[in-house]
Design a protein around this motif. Sequence first.
Motif, PDB file in Angstrom:
ATOM      1  N   PRO A 238      -1.194  -4.620   5.046  1.00 53.84           N
ATOM      2  CA  PRO A 238      -2.624  -4.929   4.966  1.00 53.84           C
ATOM      3  C   PRO A 238      -3.323  -4.070   3.915  1.00 53.84           C
ATOM      4  N   ARG A 239      -4.599  -4.360   3.700  1.00 50.05           N
ATOM      5  CA  ARG A 239      -5.406  -3.522   2.813  1.00 50.05           C
ATOM      6  C   ARG A 239      -5.652  -2.173   3.486  1.00 50.05           C
ATOM      7  N   LEU A 240      -5.781  -1.120   2.671  1.00 49.16           N
ATOM      8  CA  LEU A 240      -5.712   0.235   3.224  1.00 49.16           C
ATOM      9  C   LEU A 240      -6.980   1.066   3.100  1.00 49.16           C
ATOM     10  N   GLY A 241      -7.815   0.788   2.104  1.00 51.79           N
ATOM     11  CA  GLY A 241      -8.972   1.661   1.937  1.00 51.79           C
ATOM     12  C   GLY A 241      -9.951   1.118   0.919  1.00 51.79           C
ATOM     13  N   PHE A 245     -10.409   5.216  -2.786  1.00 49.06           N
ATOM     14  CA  PHE A 245      -9.074   5.556  -2.300  1.00 49.06           C
ATOM     15  C   PHE A 245      -8.005   4.922  -3.178  1.00 49.06           C
ATOM     16  N   VAL A 246      -8.182   3.656  -3.508  1.00 48.34           N
ATOM     17  CA  VAL A 246      -7.180   2.944  -4.304  1.00 48.34           C
ATOM     18  C   VAL A 246      -7.018   3.597  -5.677  1.00 48.34           C
ATOM     19  N   PHE A 276     -12.385  -3.337   1.680  1.00 50.15           N
ATOM     20  CA  PHE A 276     -11.013  -2.837   1.690  1.00 50.15           C
ATOM     21  C   PHE A 276     -10.251  -3.435   0.514  1.00 50.15           C
ATOM     22  N   GLN A 277      -9.326  -2.642  -0.045  1.00 45.96           N
ATOM     23  CA  GLN A 277      -8.515  -3.102  -1.165  1.00 45.96           C
ATOM     24  C   GLN A 277      -7.048  -2.726  -0.949  1.00 45.96           C
ATOM     25  N   HIS A 278      -6.178  -3.412  -1.706  1.00 50.37           N
ATOM     26  CA  HIS A 278      -4.761  -3.058  -1.729  1.00 50.37           C
ATOM     27  C   HIS A 278      -4.523  -1.946  -2.747  1.00 50.37           C
TER      28      HIS A 278
END
Length: 362
Positions: A238-241, A245-246, A276-278
């Motif tokens: 899933p997307r993490l932050g 963060f990314v 949220f992003q990957h």
Amino acid sequence: MKIYKTNKITDRTIQHLRYKFLIACLILTFLISCAVSAQPIQAVQGEDCFSRVFEEKAVGHSLVNAYLLMYSAYSTYENRIDVANFLEFKKKIKETFTPLGIDRFDFIDVRARTADTQAVIMSNDKLVIVAFRGSESSSNHKFSPVKMAYDWILTDFNFFKKRILWWGWGVKVHRGFYNAIEIVYDELKKYVDSHMAGTPKRLWITGHSLGAGIAPMAACRLSDDGISVQGLYTYAGPRLGNEDFVKAFKKRFPDMQRWVFDNDIVTKLPFKAMKFQHCALPNNIYADGKLVLADGEMKGPGKVRSHAPGMYLQKIYDLLPLDIKVVVPAPPGFGNDASSADAELERKFNGEAQVSEEDLSN
């Protein structure tokens, strides 16, 4: 009257007979051992593959590593390897991976107020692998509301963001995944330090689903403590932050490999609208089996049935060249007669998932 002479058996004669008997026994033993050794020995498919074909020094994409790390992630699921409890799980992992070239194992199984985390740490003289288990809703072959609550509600769906200032100003991450590594980090670091000791080894971290959410958090924490991560491969993650963060993550782990199969619905969560992003571009495997590295996000609605770990394992196996397929373990399910139960499990999962998707689209 005839007098018959009897043959007198001397001590020397007895000793001579003993020597002959001993020599005969030795010859017989030698012949038997030769006959036994001549019997064909059934080799385990994939024997010593983690020593012979795993590319422990690889940077970025390696297809054989992608398969063997997914095989490791797949094997962390109790319900996929058909065990009833964690003790059986540990035994099965050792039985499975020892012939494949892994000779040391440690296990983490921690349930706390905020999360429930399981992981396998295993190694040989070249590499250390940390594999995090994904979400499960069963325990001891039965549906477990407690397990489902911990894995899905407290962790996967804990979409609140947690601010991590020491990773960068403005950095916010998925609270559920951060909690999942927080409750086991001290134990994890102790095991990783122990496995990395001695001869130089390369550290590889992996996970599927929930495990794919925890693995990058673990990589960040270990890196904070000066432990170099050679490779980070996630599947169905899933997307993490948030964006901050990314950006910070990509500077630290520019070669992370993120695998996605056929619009897996979990890779579309949490929603973009929630900021949220990957952390990496996806290595997409399309429905027809085509692989595109560092691709964009697949178009269209997410598919529940694409999320099954066995699907990822089989699809990556299908991409391997023939000379590699014969030296790695085959996928446990999908028509492999060695594990019809797993194939049935995947078919059942896919059937239920298709019904769910149809319900959602109506």
